[in-house]
Design a protein around this motif. Structure first.
Motif, mmCIF file in Angstrom:
data_model
loop_
_atom_site.group_PDB
_atom_site.id
_atom_site.type_symbol
_atom_site.label_atom_id
_atom_site.label_comp_id
_atom_site.label_asym_id
_atom_site.label_seq_id
_atom_site.Cartn_x
_atom_site.Cartn_y
_atom_site.Cartn_z
ATOM 1 N N PRO A 502 0.836 -1.208 0.000
ATOM 2 C CA PRO A 502 0.000 0.000 0.000
ATOM 3 C C PRO A 502 0.865 1.250 0.000
ATOM 4 N N SER A 503 0.259 2.368 -0.241
ATOM 5 C CA SER A 503 1.001 3.628 -0.208
ATOM 6 C C SER A 503 1.454 3.923 1.217
ATOM 7 N N PRO A 504 2.558 4.647 1.395
ATOM 8 C CA PRO A 504 3.026 4.996 2.747
ATOM 9 C C PRO A 504 1.968 5.780 3.505
ATOM 10 N N ARG A 505 1.872 5.524 4.820
ATOM 11 C CA ARG A 505 0.801 6.160 5.597
ATOM 12 C C ARG A 505 1.071 6.049 7.102
ATOM 13 N N SER A 506 0.330 6.875 7.843
ATOM 14 C CA SER A 506 0.259 6.743 9.298
ATOM 15 C C SER A 506 -1.186 7.015 9.696
ATOM 16 N N GLY A 507 -1.499 6.752 10.946
ATOM 17 C CA GLY A 507 -2.852 7.009 11.431
ATOM 18 C C GLY A 507 -3.893 6.083 10.848
ATOM 19 N N HIS A 508 -3.493 4.944 10.293
ATOM 20 C CA HIS A 508 -4.442 3.987 9.746
ATOM 21 C C HIS A 508 -4.970 3.086 10.860
ATOM 22 N N ALA A 509 -5.930 2.235 10.512
ATOM 23 C CA ALA A 509 -6.487 1.268 11.459
ATOM 24 C C ALA A 509 -6.041 -0.121 11.053
ATOM 25 N N ALA A 510 -5.917 -1.017 12.020
ATOM 26 C CA ALA A 510 -5.497 -2.385 11.734
ATOM 27 C C ALA A 510 -6.195 -3.340 12.678
ATOM 28 N N TYR A 564 -8.441 9.097 8.532
ATOM 29 C CA TYR A 564 -7.353 8.635 9.383
ATOM 30 C C TYR A 564 -7.801 8.750 10.833
ATOM 31 N N GLY A 565 -7.070 8.081 11.722
ATOM 32 C CA GLY A 565 -7.411 8.148 13.141
ATOM 33 C C GLY A 565 -8.599 7.291 13.527
ATOM 34 N N SER A 566 -9.016 6.376 12.647
ATOM 35 C CA SER A 566 -10.109 5.475 13.002
ATOM 36 C C SER A 566 -9.560 4.289 13.788
ATOM 37 N N SER A 567 -10.442 3.439 14.269
ATOM 38 C CA SER A 567 -10.030 2.236 14.976
ATOM 39 C C SER A 567 -10.708 1.038 14.334
ATOM 40 N N ALA A 568 -10.080 -0.125 14.485
ATOM 41 C CA ALA A 568 -10.619 -1.353 13.913
ATOM 42 C C ALA A 568 -10.521 -2.458 14.950
ATOM 43 N N SER A 574 -16.005 -10.968 11.612
ATOM 44 C CA SER A 574 -15.975 -9.691 10.899
ATOM 45 C C SER A 574 -14.959 -8.736 11.511
ATOM 46 N N ILE A 575 -14.575 -7.753 10.703
ATOM 47 C CA ILE A 575 -13.748 -6.645 11.165
ATOM 48 C C ILE A 575 -14.601 -5.384 11.115
ATOM 49 N N TYR A 576 -14.614 -4.633 12.208
ATOM 50 C CA TYR A 576 -15.400 -3.416 12.295
ATOM 51 C C TYR A 576 -14.463 -2.213 12.322
ATOM 52 N N VAL A 577 -14.800 -1.191 11.539
ATOM 53 C CA VAL A 577 -14.041 0.067 11.503
ATOM 54 C C VAL A 577 -14.947 1.170 12.028
ATOM 55 N N PHE A 578 -14.425 1.956 12.987
ATOM 56 C CA PHE A 578 -15.245 3.005 13.592
ATOM 57 C C PHE A 578 -14.504 4.342 13.591
ATOM 58 N N GLY A 579 -15.268 5.402 13.289
ATOM 59 C CA GLY A 579 -14.808 6.772 13.490
ATOM 60 C C GLY A 579 -13.653 7.195 12.607
ATOM 61 N N GLY A 580 -12.919 8.195 13.085
ATOM 62 C CA GLY A 580 -11.812 8.773 12.330
ATOM 63 C C GLY A 580 -12.120 10.177 11.869
ATOM 64 N N THR A 581 -11.216 10.721 11.106
ATOM 65 C CA THR A 581 -11.335 12.074 10.576
ATOM 66 C C THR A 581 -10.973 12.048 9.100
ATOM 67 N N GLY A 582 -11.782 12.691 8.285
ATOM 68 C CA GLY A 582 -11.522 12.700 6.851
ATOM 69 C C GLY A 582 -11.937 13.998 6.213
ATOM 70 N N PRO A 583 -11.570 14.211 4.960
ATOM 71 C CA PRO A 583 -11.866 15.474 4.296
ATOM 72 C C PRO A 583 -13.318 15.570 3.863
ATOM 73 N N VAL A 584 -13.832 16.789 3.838
ATOM 74 C CA VAL A 584 -15.157 17.073 3.290
ATOM 75 C C VAL A 584 -14.981 17.682 1.915
ATOM 76 N N THR A 585 -15.703 17.169 0.962
ATOM 77 C CA THR A 585 -15.608 17.702 -0.392
ATOM 78 C C THR A 585 -16.689 18.744 -0.621
ATOM 79 N N GLY A 586 -16.520 19.508 -1.666
ATOM 80 C CA GLY A 586 -17.508 20.525 -2.013
ATOM 81 C C GLY A 586 -16.897 21.904 -2.020
ATOM 82 N N ALA A 587 -17.629 22.831 -2.616
ATOM 83 C CA ALA A 587 -17.130 24.198 -2.766
ATOM 84 C C ALA A 587 -16.861 24.826 -1.405
ATOM 85 N N GLY A 588 -15.695 25.404 -1.277
ATOM 86 C CA GLY A 588 -15.335 26.098 -0.054
ATOM 87 C C GLY A 588 -15.055 25.201 1.134
ATOM 88 N N ARG A 589 -14.963 23.879 0.918
ATOM 89 C CA ARG A 589 -14.782 22.944 2.020
ATOM 90 C C ARG A 589 -13.396 22.332 2.053
#
Length: 611
Positions: A502-510, A564-568, A574-589
């Motif tokens: 995968p691409s280099p990253r931090s703040g991922h869930a595992a 990023y910053g989610s937990s798993a 099953s694997i459950y993924v919860f929460g985190g922070t991500g970008p909002v798309t749209g004009a001015g966002r």
């Protein structure tokens, strides 16, 4: 809680009024106030406003140059800038004699009708000869004197009769263990009125202060208990809180001065109580560090906070030769610990052992090296417990590390903290049946040790601890290392250019794969190109051969958004993924990253189809 449950009953039965009157009497006794002259108000800002409103339109008021910035603004707003004058307080090189000399000169020059003095100033942190200052004001014809002692109760003994001011106020929530907020206000002869009149208006200041409308009265009602705790607290060697803190401050200040090879900030030790000033090493540019105001982005204070996670009250003060010297405000306080929740932290990591959850480290204005326990043996009333460490060493303060449980021990790897980035491994052995005492051991792991990092994931698969990705201060990472928890040997499973990496990253869930499948699944994270939303698996981990391989699973359904910053967590199949922070798309966002609270599930049957 009674007030929150039944405010009408508390008010109309006069239970609240009686409690507040008793609390005010206890607070007044703590500062030596005669009966009937002390009230409890919301904070020192309100107390300041009460005195200033009394002086409004009646003449000029003198403040000290070291007065709290909010007090200066309040005085100018309520009295008018033309009716506010300042007396300089010499710093650095402060002595009580120099303070009195400067005040006398200002009183002779300005001839104010009123004076608002400080007992323990905030910036610079100075203990001032307040009784002598009040006497000097009287001798110079000042009609009324107020003393801002916001930091005094709990740092120094306060006797308002000996001080002799018309108004004296001090916070109980700063150094005297009360909750926020509660401030004791002494008003000689009950003069003045609360600035928020309500049902008790016209009945005198003390009655005024007991009811200004709906608010949280808990801290005020608890003031007698807090003050009693302050009175009876003793250190292990029998020192009261004031003496314990004063000695601790002098010891810490002397240690920093030796380490930085600097001279004293003041010429008298009596200028410090539990707070004091220490010179910073020469050569720092303090031009952007105005004392006591929000720091500019490139200031020394901001750089300490943003780059090193250190919150320090630093500021630039003019030396006698006109140059700008750097100074640190240092404090020493008794911190109440035990069965209480920790301070708000981020970057914390934890694991469960024997029905308890253990959380180590984190960042909340500074890095932590403490372990907090949640005991949920009674799920209706879970409680926090601070782990008692029985070893002489423990992991350095850090956050964004990984923590895991293996064979009834807590393990910690990596993270970033007061010593920079880390790649050390620590093991906490629990030492009592309750699991509230522990002994830290540094693990001497060998082999292909991972580079230092934070924001990685750490997952236990059978007898193997698997580290994926992270950030080393310069680069985002996508390598995979594994530690055999029986042999304590590291090996590198995958490099950054391994097939399907995968691409280099931090703040991922595992999370570990469901059932008996030796694999680690990771999701999301943050890399050089922003948030990522790919779902990949590190498959077929073989601790004996020291191999692993990346394989992207074929998924179906609605995938979680990039974050990023989610937990798993793995539960059942099953694997459950919860929460985190991500970008909002749209004009001015663009650049907006709100938190998420959704839950996504990847089932084992769907994942296995990719094999």
């Amino acid at each position: 809680m009674n007030w929150l449950r039944q405010p009408d009953a508390e008010y109309f039965s006069r239970a609240l009024d009686e409690d507040l009157a008793a609390a005010a009497a206890a607070a007044g006794a703590a500062i030596g106030a005669p009966a009937g002259t002390a009230a409890l108000v919301e904070n020192a800002t309100v107390a300041t406003a009460i005195a200033l409103h009394r002086w409004r339109g009646r003449g000029a008021a003198l403040l000290l140059s070291c007065a709290y910035g909010g007090v200066k603004r309040a005085a100018r707003a309520l009295l008018g800038p033309e009716h506010v004058v300042e007396a300089p307080v010499p710093f650095p090189g402060t002595t009580h004699a120099r303070v009195l000399e400067a005040l006398d000169a200002a009183l002779d020059r300005e001839r104010p009708r009123f004076a608002l003095l400080d007992h323990v100033a905030s910036q610079p942190a100075l203990l001032l000869p307040v009784a002598d200052m009040v006497a000097l004001c009287r001798a110079r014809g000042v009609e009324e004197v107020a003393v801002d002692g916001a930091h005094a109760v709990g740092q120094v003994d306060v006797d308002v009769e000996a001080i002799g001011a018309d108004f004296y106020y001090s916070n109980i929530h700063k150094w005297a263990f009360a909750g926020p907020t509660a401030t004791v206000l002494h008003a000689r002869d009950g003069r003045a009125a609360h600035v928020v009149p309500s049902w008790n208006a016209g009945e005198g200041l003390l009655a005024d202060c007991r009811w200004t409308g709906t608010r949280d009265y808990a801290a005020m009602r608890a003031a007698p208990v807090a003050l009693d705790y302050l009175r009876t607290w003793r250190s292990a060697d029998g020192l009261d809180a004031r003496t314990f803190n004063a000695r601790g401050l002098r010891r810490a200040a002397a240690g920093l001065a030796r380490a930085w090879r600097v001279g004293p900030a003041c010429d008298e030790a009596d200028c410090f109580a539990s707070m004091g000033m220490v010179r910073l090493p020469a050569g720092l540019d303090m031009a952007l560090d105005a004392p006591g105001v929000p720091a500019a982005p490139e200031s020394v204070r901001s750089r300490l906070r943003d780059r090193y996670g250190v919150e320090a009250a630093v500021g630039g003060f003019r030396e006698d030769d006109g140059s700008l010297g750097g100074f640190l405000r240092l404090s020493h306080a008794v911190v109440v610990r035990g069965k209480e929740a920790p301070l708000p932290f981020k970057g914390v990591s934890g694991a469960g052992i024997g029905g308890k959850a253990y959380f180590f480290g984190g960042y909340g204005g500074g890095y932590s090296d403490e372990t907090h326990i949640v005991d949920a043996s009674d799920p209706r009333e879970p409680e926090w417990i601070l782990l008692e460490v029985t070893s002489s060493t423990k992991p350095s303060r850090r956050a964004y590390h990984s923590t895991f449980a293996y064979k009834s021990s807590l393990w910690v790897f990596g993270g970033v903290g007061t010593k920079g980035y880390n790649n050390d491994v620590w093991r906490l052995q629990l030492k009592n049946d309750e699991g509230t005492e522990g002994h830290w051991l540094k693990v001497d792991a060998v082999g292909h040790v991972p580079r230092k990092r934070q924001g990685h994931t750490g997952t236990v698969v059978d007898t193997t601890f698997v580290v994926v990705g992270g950030y080393d201060g310069c680069d985002y990472l996508n390598d995979v290392h594994a530690l055999n928890l029986e042999t304590l040997i590291w090996w590198r499973c995958c490099t950054g250019d391994s097939p399907n990496a995968p691409s280099p990253r931090s703040g991922h869930a595992a999370a570990a794969a469901p059932l008996d499948w030796d694999a680690v699944f990771i999701f999301g994270g943050f890399g050089g190109d922003g948030c990522v939303d790919d779902f990949v698996a590190c498959l077929e981990i073989d601790p004996l051969a020291g191999t692993a391989s990346w394989e992207p699973p074929k998924t179906a359904g609605v995938a979680p958004s990039a974050r990023y910053g989610s937990s798993a967590v793995t539960f059942g199949t099953s694997i459950y993924v919860f929460g985190g922070t991500g970008p909002v798309t749209g004009a001015g966002r663009r650049g907006v990253f709100p938190p998420a609270n959704d839950v996504s599930r990847a089932s084992e049957s769907r994942i296995r189809r990719s094999r």
